[in-house]
Design a protein around this motif. Structure first.
Motif, mmCIF file in Angstrom:
data_model
loop_
_atom_site.group_PDB
_atom_site.id
_atom_site.type_symbol
_atom_site.label_atom_id
_atom_site.label_comp_id
_atom_site.label_asym_id
_atom_site.label_seq_id
_atom_site.Cartn_x
_atom_site.Cartn_y
_atom_site.Cartn_z
ATOM 1 N N GLY A 436 0.803 -1.218 0.000
ATOM 2 C CA GLY A 436 0.000 0.000 0.000
ATOM 3 C C GLY A 436 0.834 1.265 0.000
ATOM 4 O O GLY A 436 0.316 2.349 -0.278
ATOM 5 N N GLU A 437 2.130 1.141 0.312
ATOM 6 C CA GLU A 437 3.027 2.297 0.321
ATOM 7 C C GLU A 437 3.656 2.497 -1.060
ATOM 8 O O GLU A 437 3.772 1.551 -1.848
ATOM 9 C CB GLU A 437 4.147 2.085 1.348
ATOM 10 C CG GLU A 437 3.685 1.944 2.774
ATOM 11 C CD GLU A 437 3.375 3.284 3.415
ATOM 12 O OE1 GLU A 437 3.753 4.323 2.825
ATOM 13 O OE2 GLU A 437 2.766 3.296 4.490
ATOM 14 N N THR A 438 4.094 3.740 -1.338
ATOM 15 C CA THR A 438 4.803 4.048 -2.576
ATOM 16 C C THR A 438 6.217 4.478 -2.237
ATOM 17 O O THR A 438 6.419 5.448 -1.513
ATOM 18 C CB THR A 438 4.095 5.154 -3.365
ATOM 19 O OG1 THR A 438 2.762 4.723 -3.704
ATOM 20 C CG2 THR A 438 4.849 5.478 -4.646
ATOM 21 N N ILE A 442 7.360 3.257 -6.963
ATOM 22 C CA ILE A 442 6.630 1.995 -7.091
ATOM 23 C C ILE A 442 5.646 1.869 -5.939
ATOM 24 O O ILE A 442 6.041 1.911 -4.769
ATOM 25 C CB ILE A 442 7.588 0.784 -7.085
ATOM 26 C CG1 ILE A 442 8.537 0.850 -8.282
ATOM 27 C CG2 ILE A 442 6.806 -0.528 -7.106
ATOM 28 C CD1 ILE A 442 9.592 -0.243 -8.303
ATOM 29 N N LYS A 443 4.361 1.715 -6.273
ATOM 30 C CA LYS A 443 3.356 1.437 -5.258
ATOM 31 C C LYS A 443 3.291 -0.077 -5.068
ATOM 32 O O LYS A 443 2.934 -0.823 -5.977
ATOM 33 C CB LYS A 443 1.978 1.957 -5.664
ATOM 34 C CG LYS A 443 0.926 1.722 -4.574
ATOM 35 C CD LYS A 443 -0.424 2.316 -4.940
ATOM 36 C CE LYS A 443 -1.410 2.084 -3.788
ATOM 37 N NZ LYS A 443 -2.760 2.660 -4.099
ATOM 38 N N ILE A 444 3.671 -0.528 -3.882
ATOM 39 C CA ILE A 444 3.757 -1.964 -3.609
ATOM 40 C C ILE A 444 2.356 -2.509 -3.347
ATOM 41 O O ILE A 444 1.662 -2.053 -2.434
ATOM 42 C CB ILE A 444 4.677 -2.229 -2.399
ATOM 43 C CG1 ILE A 444 6.065 -1.658 -2.696
ATOM 44 C CG2 ILE A 444 4.755 -3.718 -2.093
ATOM 45 C CD1 ILE A 444 6.991 -1.638 -1.508
ATOM 46 N N GLU A 445 1.959 -3.501 -4.155
ATOM 47 C CA GLU A 445 0.599 -4.032 -4.069
ATOM 48 C C GLU A 445 0.540 -5.413 -3.429
ATOM 49 O O GLU A 445 -0.412 -5.740 -2.723
ATOM 50 C CB GLU A 445 -0.018 -4.090 -5.470
ATOM 51 C CG GLU A 445 -0.214 -2.702 -6.075
ATOM 52 C CD GLU A 445 -0.422 -2.742 -7.579
ATOM 53 O OE1 GLU A 445 -0.192 -3.819 -8.184
ATOM 54 O OE2 GLU A 445 -0.795 -1.708 -8.146
ATOM 55 N N GLY A 466 3.854 -4.342 -8.199
ATOM 56 C CA GLY A 466 3.486 -2.951 -7.968
ATOM 57 C C GLY A 466 2.989 -2.263 -9.213
ATOM 58 O O GLY A 466 3.040 -2.809 -10.323
ATOM 59 N N ASN A 467 2.476 -1.048 -9.003
ATOM 60 C CA ASN A 467 2.001 -0.185 -10.098
ATOM 61 C C ASN A 467 1.020 -0.912 -11.013
ATOM 62 O O ASN A 467 1.238 -1.050 -12.230
ATOM 63 C CB ASN A 467 3.181 0.355 -10.900
ATOM 64 C CG ASN A 467 4.020 1.344 -10.102
ATOM 65 O OD1 ASN A 467 3.689 1.674 -8.968
ATOM 66 N ND2 ASN A 467 5.104 1.824 -10.695
ATOM 67 N N ASN A 468 -0.052 -1.415 -10.395
ATOM 68 C CA ASN A 468 -1.107 -2.119 -11.151
ATOM 69 C C ASN A 468 -0.560 -3.316 -11.920
ATOM 70 O O ASN A 468 -1.035 -3.638 -13.023
ATOM 71 C CB ASN A 468 -1.821 -1.157 -12.106
ATOM 72 C CG ASN A 468 -2.575 -0.069 -11.371
ATOM 73 O OD1 ASN A 468 -3.229 -0.352 -10.350
ATOM 74 N ND2 ASN A 468 -2.488 1.155 -11.854
ATOM 75 N N LYS A 575 10.764 1.371 5.492
ATOM 76 C CA LYS A 575 10.614 2.526 4.604
ATOM 77 C C LYS A 575 11.924 3.266 4.396
ATOM 78 O O LYS A 575 12.233 3.710 3.281
ATOM 79 C CB LYS A 575 9.556 3.477 5.168
ATOM 80 C CG LYS A 575 9.212 4.643 4.252
ATOM 81 C CD LYS A 575 8.117 5.524 4.865
ATOM 82 C CE LYS A 575 6.824 4.759 5.024
ATOM 83 N NZ LYS A 575 5.718 5.639 5.516
ATOM 84 N N ARG A 581 15.181 0.322 -0.347
ATOM 85 C CA ARG A 581 15.050 1.376 -1.362
ATOM 86 C C ARG A 581 15.893 1.068 -2.603
ATOM 87 O O ARG A 581 15.471 1.360 -3.726
ATOM 88 C CB ARG A 581 15.443 2.727 -0.761
ATOM 89 C CG ARG A 581 14.383 3.277 0.194
ATOM 90 C CD ARG A 581 14.638 4.732 0.541
ATOM 91 N NE ARG A 581 13.512 5.319 1.232
ATOM 92 C CZ ARG A 581 12.479 5.910 0.627
ATOM 93 N NH1 ARG A 581 12.456 5.985 -0.699
ATOM 94 N NH2 ARG A 581 11.498 6.430 1.321
#
Length: 618
Positions: A436-438, A442-445, A466-468, A575, A581
């Motif tokens: 849920g974080e970006t 990259i938004k991690i899904e 990530g990213n859809n 994070k 990172r």
């Protein structure tokens, strides 16, 4: 020095010295230990110290001691006490084994544990291997230099004489010990004094394969895989007999009560009992200390083949041929144990408490003695009740558990840096906490397993989605060499089969130029497919390993997954972690520059007080 009760209570609210110390871990055996009360079960530790003294005075050559006790009574505490006393005195070697991964190859595993134990620093602040190497040179050359002096001198000798001087030294040493059948063991021990070669010498002494180039430079043959068990036992006997010329080896076998069974039908305790029987008969000197449950002794050791002969060696000092039993704590023991832990805690924080048991009540502690508790039960009670007087609010223990685990990780990074499974699990947990974080665009899904699993064969560890779904990073932690690194990189470049958009290698070690297939795969990964090699640095993985170990013990310590993830978020463990990172950032297409030859975060002494050279005449 803080004396105000309000300040002391504030400290107690935020720190719990008892949390996370109910179970003794191998890191605490080797590194910073826990507060010890020598009077508790002193009869057991004194039996070991008395045996050392008898061997020291020439009254005995070999001694076997077995300690039996129920869970939590302090078997590992005794071993820790022995280790720290041995290190302080300096004339004995401590060899510890508490994991038995393959009972069918126990001699090979024992050789690895001997080598790993001798890698630990002794009281001269160098490896125990290096202490022995210096003693060998001093004896044959009739010198009296410290190991640090030789470590400093080796680069000069290598420049002047090339690697041949070690072979010449080994020949001189071998004349002292003509009964040795494998002179290369002496040669490898002498190589541990070279800062450049110490890690390769350690690998060779442990029976691990080194590259042909490293073997050629050091003049060492690689272990014969076809006869590894027999050769391992032969080599370990010779290693111990060499080391015992200068120091008394003390072998400690812990955690013998698991349910594993070898192909020959023997349990872990029986396999180790048989191994000790063989070593007892064939070593010049040494002490064998085994710890186990009473039922393990009665139901397994007493039913060994040739049980009488084995028992004679496992309890050689006991007149009744019975193990030493540990005792439950009485009221005085409980007070002494609690006071010792609190004394260390308050001294560390420069606190002067109202009384030595604050915030506990002495009457309540003494009343526990009627139930004859174990040390684990007492420490658990203290952890649960360590709150300011009148404050019933329970304190979240995550920070305390994390601090204890981080200290354990710090003490054992030498071995942990090679633990690919643990490192991968730590990274998996960190990325799971970031769903849920970006980060780094990259938004991690989600975190996904690698499919097809049969084709992967356990190489790649997991995928970061990530990213859809447009970003799919396949991650693999690889610290092994040769065929393993080649196979792993072969998977990381197979984007189509494993449905990934980027392959990511996590590794702290260089890849040899002789590993042609691995280098070809690596070039394709970095230069053609937009993949990445992220350098594994010990300072980055330490906090992630620590919180992983807290997470793995959460049920035993009454922690919830939510508490742990909240702690990870509050402390920004994932994070703000450079390793996390770097995995997510845009690949550089280059190999990392901060790599080592073997990945080990070791501090090898490089200098001594005097810079005078030692002239070596060969």
């Amino acid at each position: 020095m803080i004396t105000h009760t309000s300040d002391i209570d504030e400290l107690i609210k935020n720190h719990n010295p008892f949390a996370g110390h109910f179970i003794v871990k191998s890191q605490q055996i080797w590194g910073n230990s826990f507060p010890d009360v020598p009077s508790i079960n002193s009869h057991a530790s004194n039996a070991v110290f008395d045996a050392v003294e008898k061997i020291r005075q020439g009254q005995r050559t070999t001694v076997g001691i077995t300690i039996t006790a129920e869970k939590g009574l302090g078997k590992s505490h005794i071993i820790s006490r022995v280790r720290h006393r041995i290190k302080a005195e300096g004339d004995s070697l401590f060899i510890y084994m508490n994991k038995y991964d393959n009972l069918n190859q126990i001699k090979y595993e024992f050789l690895q544990n001997v080598a790993s134990s001798l890698r630990a620093f002794g009281n001269q602040d160098v490896m125990q291997w290096q202490e022995i190497a210096a003693a060998l040179i001093n004896e044959v050359k009739q010198w009296d230099y410290t190991p640090q002096k030789y470590i400093t001198q080796y680069p000069t000798w290598l420049r002047k004489f090339s690697h041949k001087f070690v072979e010449q030294l080994a020949k001189l040493v071998h004349s002292l010990i003509p009964e040795l059948t494998n002179p290369y063991i002496v040669q490898a021990i002498l190589w541990t004094l070279s800062p450049v070669h110490v890690n390769y010498a350690n690998c060779w002494l442990a029976g691990l394969e080194i590259t042909p180039e490293d073997a050629r430079v050091m003049g060492l043959p690689n272990l014969n895989k076809e006869d590894r068990e027999t050769e391992s036992l032969r080599n370990v006997r010779q290693i111990i007999n060499i080391t015992s010329r200068y120091k008394i080896p003390v072998f400690c076998f812990d955690e013998l009560d698991n349910a594993d069974v070898a192909d020959n039908g023997l349990t872990t305790a029986q396999v180790i009992g048989s191994l000790v029987k063989d070593l007892y008969n064939n070593l010049n000197k040494g002490i064998f200390l085994l710890t186990m449950y009473p039922e393990t002794w009665n139901d397994q050791i007493r039913f060994l083949p040739q049980a009488e002969a084995a028992i004679d060696r496992l309890v050689s000092e006991q007149a009744n041929r019975q193990p030493i039993d540990l005792k439950y704590l009485n009221a005085d023991d409980i007070i002494s144990l609690t006071q010792k832990w609190l004394q260390n805690f308050y001294q560390q924080h420069q606190i002067n408490p109202p009384h030595s048991l604050y915030p506990f009540d002495e009457t309540k502690l003494r009343s526990m003695g009627r139930g004859k508790p174990s040390s684990r039960v007492v420490l658990n009670w203290c952890a649960e009740n360590f709150v300011p007087i009148g404050d019933s609010q329970k304190i979240s223990p995550v920070q305390e558990y994390f601090d204890k685990e981080l200290a354990n990780v710090e003490a054992s990074m030498t071995s942990l840096i090679h633990k690919e499974v643990e490192i991968a699990d730590a990274l998996r947990l960190a990325f799971k906490s970031l769903i849920g974080e970006t980060l780094e665009g990259i938004k991690i899904e989600s975190i996904a397993e690698i499919e097809p699993s049969a084709a992967n064969n356990g190489f790649m560890d997991f995928k970061i989605i990530g990213n859809n779904g447009t970003v799919r990073i396949g991650l693999d932690v690889v610290q092994q060499d040769r065929h393993v690194i080649s196979a792993a990189l072969g998977r990381l470049i197979d984007y189509k089969r494993f449905n990934i958009t980027r392959g990511c290698l996590v590794r702290s070690k260089t890849i040899s130029t002789n590993a042609v297939l691995a280098r070809n795969h690596l070039r394709k990964l970095l230069q053609e497919q937009g993949g990445e090699w992220v350098s594994l640095q010990s300072q980055d993985i330490k906090p992630l390993l620590a919180i992983l170990f807290v997470y793995n013990q959460r049920q035993k310590n009454n922690l919830t997954e939510e508490q742990i993830f909240e702690f990870i978020e509050q402390k920004h463990l994932a994070k703000n972690n450079p390793l996390i990172r770097e995995i997510l950032s845009d690949p550089s297409g280059q190999e990392p520059t901060n790599l080592t030859d073997d990945g080990l975060p070791l501090s090898i002494p490089q200098s001594v007080a005097t810079a005078d050279n030692v002239e070596l005449a060969l």
